[in-house]
Structures are given as structure tokens and as C-alpha cells.
Design an enzyme around this catalytic site. Structure first.
Site, PDB file in Angstrom:
ATOM      1  N   LYS A   1       1.121  -1.225  -0.179  1.00  0.00           N
ATOM      2  CA  LYS A   1       0.011  -0.107   0.030  1.00  0.00           C
ATOM      3  C   LYS A   1       0.763   1.220   0.052  1.00  0.00           C
ATOM      4  O   LYS A   1       2.124   1.095   0.176  1.00  0.00           O
ATOM      5  CB  LYS A   1      -0.933  -0.093   1.317  1.00  0.00           C
ATOM      6  CG  LYS A   1      -0.169   0.010   2.472  1.00  0.00           C
ATOM      7  CD  LYS A   1      -0.953  -0.332   3.661  1.00  0.00           C
ATOM      8  CE  LYS A   1      -0.317  -0.413   4.934  1.00  0.00           C
ATOM      9  NZ  LYS A   1      -1.209  -1.031   6.097  1.00  0.00           N
TER      10      LYS A   1
ATOM     11  N   TYR B   1      15.192  29.453   9.222  1.00  0.00           N
ATOM     12  CA  TYR B   1      13.900  30.257   9.638  1.00  0.00           C
ATOM     13  C   TYR B   1      13.572  30.130  11.300  1.00  0.00           C
ATOM     14  O   TYR B   1      14.053  29.035  11.798  1.00  0.00           O
ATOM     15  CB  TYR B   1      12.639  29.668   9.055  1.00  0.00           C
ATOM     16  CG  TYR B   1      12.601  29.537   7.451  1.00  0.00           C
ATOM     17  CD1 TYR B   1      11.961  31.178   7.241  1.00  0.00           C
ATOM     18  CD2 TYR B   1      12.471  28.749   6.725  1.00  0.00           C
ATOM     19  CE1 TYR B   1      11.967  31.559   5.798  1.00  0.00           C
ATOM     20  CE2 TYR B   1      12.398  29.225   5.449  1.00  0.00           C
ATOM     21  CZ  TYR B   1      12.090  30.292   4.903  1.00  0.00           C
ATOM     22  OH  TYR B   1      11.922  30.669   3.583  1.00  0.00           O
TER      23      TYR B   1
END
Ligand SMILES: *Cc1c(COP(=O)(O)O)cnc(C)c1O
Length: 357
Positions: free
Chosen positions: A22, A246
Site C-alpha cells: 500500500k 527560519y
């Protein structure tokens, strides 16, 4: 992938193995996974379109949709491509009964043995089985459940042994193969051998070299199938009191060299990985510094003074288990692998660009 599948089989002799593919084979690419898991007995996944893709790629063995279908319209597609599905609620049985598929369906009938996500409660299981059996186009019925805590053999809330007890009680007297063990269950096999003998196993994460917890990949004898790598694209010499990235979350305590790596959260690297998350630069272990940004993350080059632009950076994989990075970032290897973004190029073993699905 081949090695890890063989490892799963060695732990569960006499069983048949679904390779769980999956989420685009946990981020590894369905086509690559099909090559790696050619020796599996079946392919199990969640997405009906990817299940059809397996057929297009030439897989003729069993295919199973682990959560069943999300839309009754998919039943025709499933019948056409011989794709089996899990049945976990009475609504699905009604949909199956109303459908007129061109071929019979194999199903996995799912019992909720305490995880409380999907499945019939043990006392509803016989009723569900009988209703299914009465539908002419239902083929083989495999009996399944899913473990919540197989990575901890003595979990205080819901031990594996208790789930097996409920399963055996709810399924008593019903014919058909059983399917219980995910990767964590496979590692418990020596202890659970009686309960799980001659059944299907459903390993996922272990096939990719990640672990469900409990021990390291090395202790489990697994090899990483995926190495996420990039390169240094910039280098800065900074001094005491200078900040990085940041939010200026990292402050240099003294003179140091830092490197910018072309990999960020838009590539699937977790933004919440804090300063100190391990990374390899030119094969040397060092750490991230500051906040991960969209397209870059910064690393401390102190232990690798010879590193420069173009130096190879391994974010996880060969030499740096994904589980270690996941632990540092407060998540699990599963999430990191599945989140690798489409813009990251998939390379095959020989270095050739591989199909992304
Ligand atoms: C994903 C999944 C698995 C595989 O689990 P791992 O922990 O990756 O081994 C097995 N069974 C079901 C129903 C699943 O959804």
C-alpha cells in the site's frame, strides 16, 4: 526487498506471504516492489487503482484490498481484475449481495479483536460469515484480524495473546485460511507458531527494512530497501552568536561550518525533525541544525571538514536506519517512507531512474 521477504518467510515457515504494498509500496514505487517481491504469494494494498496497476504490470497472483472497497462501483473493477477485498461491516455484505459481478470474489472477513478500527465483533463473526457464504459470487473466505500491539509481547492494555484468544473464539468452527500477522506479528511467530501455523502473513514495514518497534533493523536482520540521499549545495562559515534558518532556532556556540542540503519537507523530510537529527555527510555521521525548510535543511559540518559542495548526504537508509531518524523526529519509519514526495527521483539499484509508481 528480496532479502527482507526471505527474512519474513524464515520467521514464519509454512505460511503464505502477502507483500503489503500500500501507499505506493511504502514510498518505494509499485513497479520496483513488484520486482523485489516477485517471490511473494500475493500483493496486498489499499488503493484499487494501484491494484489494477499491478495487473497491468503483469502480476497474475492474488491481490487483496486490505480495507475492502470504498465505493460499490469498484466491485466490477475488482471482479474484472480478480482483486479480492476485506469485508469488515454488514453494509459491505449488503453491497456484495446486490452486486452482479462477472466473476466470483475472494474475500477476507475481518474480525475486530480489540483494536476497534474495522471488523465484526467476535460474537457477530459467525453471522457475518454465514451471510457471506450464502452469496453465490463469494469465493474463498479467509478469516483475518489485525494486531494493535504485536511489537510489545506483554502490552498491559491489549496483549497479542488476548487478541488471538478472541479471534479463535469468534472464528471457532469456521473453515478457511487465517490471516493475522503484520510485521510485528511475524517477529512474534516463534512464540505464536501454533496460533499462526499454515496461515497467511501480512508483512509490510519489515519488507522495506524498517521495523515496527521492539528491536533495531540490524537485530531483526533486515536491510534498508530505500536510501534517501541528496547533496550539499551550499556551505557557510559562521561564528559564535550567528543563527541558522527560519525562526533562528539554532545559534552557533563558536566558529563552525554548516552545509545546505537540497532536501526539505517538500521532499518528505519531516519538518518537525529537531536540531540534532542524525544525517550522513560523505559517510560521516553528523546532525541537522535549525529548522527544516521546504527545499533545504542545514547540517553541521564540524565532523566532516573535507565536505564541500557536491558532497553526498544520506538522510536515511544505507548506514543510517530510518528508524533512528524517525525516533529523533518523534515519528515512525513508516511515516517517513510513505511521505517521500513525488518530486524525489526513484533510482533503481543500477542507478537508472525508476518509475515513480
Ligand atoms: C499495513 C497493514 C499491514 C502491514 O503492517 P506492517 O506493520 O507494515 O507490517 C498488515 N495488515 C494490514 C491490514 C495493514 O493495513
Amino acid at each position: 526487498m528480496q532479502h527482507n521477504l526471505a527474512r519474513a518467510r524464515a520467521n514464519a515457515p509454512g505460511t503464505r506471504a502477502w507483500a503489503v504494498v500500500k501507499a505506493n509500496a511504502y514510498g518505494h514505487g509499485l513497479e520496483q516492489a513488484l520486482r523485489g517481491f516477485a517471490a511473494a504469494d500475493g500483493m496486498a494494498l489499499v488503493e484499487v487503482d494501484y491494484a489494477v496497476r499491478l495487473r497491468e504490470l503483469g502480476w497474475t497472483g492474488p491481490v487483496l484490498l486490505l480495507e475492502g472497497w470504498f465505493d460499490p462501483a469498484d466491485l466490477d473493477t475488482m471482479a474484472q481484475h480478480r482483486i479480492g477485498g476485506a469485508v469488515h461491516c454488514f453494509e459491505q455484505i449488503a453491497q456484495l449481495a446486490a452486486a452482479r459481478p462477472e466473476r466470483a470474489f475472494d474475500v477476507h472477513l475481518k474480525m475486530n479483536t480489540g483494536m476497534n478500527r474495522l471488523g465484526f465483533r467476535p460474537d457477530q463473526f459467525h453471522d457475518a460469515w454465514q451471510r457471506l457464504r450464502a452469496i453465490p459470487h463469494v469465493g474463498e473466505i479467509t478469516l483475518m484480524t489485525h494486531f494493535a500491539n504485536a511489537d510489545e509481547s506483554h502490552h498491559p492494555c491489549l496483549p497479542v495473546a488476548e487478541q488471538i484468544r478472541r479471534f479463535e473464539q469468534g472464528a471457532a468452527g469456521l473453515p478457511g485460511p487465517r490471516s493475522l500477522a503484520n510485521s510485528a506479528g511475524v517477529f512474534q511467530m516463534p512464540k505464536l507458531a501454533d496460533a499462526l501455523a499454515s496461515q497467511w502473513i501480512r508483512p509490510g514495514i519489515m519488507l522495506y527494512g524498517g521495523t515496527p518497534g521492539g528491536a533495531t533493523a540490524q537485530e531483526y536482520g533486515l536491510l534498508p530497501a530505500m536510501t534517501l540521499e541528496s547533496r550539499l549545495i551550499g556551505v557557510q562559515d559562521i561564528g559564535a552568536g550567528e543563527f541558522v534558518g527560519y525562526g533562528s532556532r539554532f545559534e552557533a556556540g563558536g566558529a563552525m561550518r554548516i552545509g545546505a542540503v537540497a532536501c526539505g519537507y517538500a521532499d518528505g523530510y519531516p519538518r518537525h525533525a529537531p536540531t540534532g537529527t542524525p544525517v550522513l555527510v560523505d559517510g560521516v555521521r553528523t546532525r541537522t541544525v535549525g529548522r527544516v525548510s521546504m527545499d533545504m535543511l542545514m547540517v553541521d559540518l564540524t565532523p566532516v571538514p573535507q565536505a564541500g559542495i557536491g558532497s553526498r548526504v544520506v538522510l536515511w537508509g544505507q548506514g543510517l536506519p530510518v528508524d533512528e531518524v524517525a525516533t529523533a523526529a518523534g515519528t515512525i519509519g513508516y511515516e517517513l517512507m510513505c511521505a517521500v514526495a513525488p518530486r524525489v527521483r526513484l533510482l533503481a539499484d543500477d542507478g537508472a531512474v525508476a518509475p515513480s509508481i
